[in-house]
Scaffold this motif. Sequence first.
Motif: not given
Length: 287
Positions: A114-122, A192-193, A197-200
């Motif tokens: 799930p995309f939310e799990e990827i985000l939660a892992a920072r 979401g990214l 705190g992720v730069r795109i």
Amino acid sequence: MGTPAPAELISPRSPRVAAARRLARRNFRTKERRFLAEGPQAVREAVEHRGATGPTLIELFATVEAAERYSEIIAAARAAGARVHHASDEVLAEVSQTVTPQGIVGVCHFLDSPFEEILAARPRLVAVLAHVRDPGNAGTVLRCADAAGADAVVLTDASVDLYNPKSVRASVGSLFHLPVAVGVPVERAVEGLRAAGVRILAADGAGEDDLDAELDAGTMGGPSAWVFGNEAWGLPEETRALADAVVRVPIHGKAESLNLATAAAVCLYASARAQRAPGGCRSVTPS
């Protein structure tokens, strides 16, 4: 002691063979949430992988010759609870999607996250395949992301099926190494990214910013996500507009351009190096 009896071969008309053969089609893969992993490298990785609900490998088809050659894989598959079938070359040709099958094919559970799990892992380094349509390119970029130490890969809803047999083969086992989210709208991926705190960074041959200049300016040491576009026409303007920077890989020679997978490798490794330099988000030295 007598000569051991030959292994009993599964019939080409077996429902197990028919079910595996159907997984060459996306609609059946999606319905069953299963896919094929071909060749010893992919099957070895599948044997070792476990998802949230248990082992990823469900069953295995192998010729007698392949079963002898890769006996450690067969033993590990059995130990993991997978059903192992000895199969003729005819069966492997039906199940396999390659011109010259390697004699061993596994049936696996889907393993996307799930995309939310990827985000939660920072995550600190992510590859986003925004409009990638070629399955071989998708698998190769996934392999590059794995090699560069990326934390995740995201395939948007405009990209190719992760479980296309060509994608799986081109990943050379990397599909089993890092979290992959699928079917995420590109706007949702960027939103979401960025919130995490992720730069795109959008990779584009016509980008306003130069990769060398970004590295020299020290702007690439923080968490970043690279957005990669279509093999032929790159990124559409609306996707470019979502990025914090649109970056081109400089062409110092006379080549007209770089192909997608090569450009992705250059970009991902540039970020990986910057993040591990002093002051980078993966640095082990004081900033």
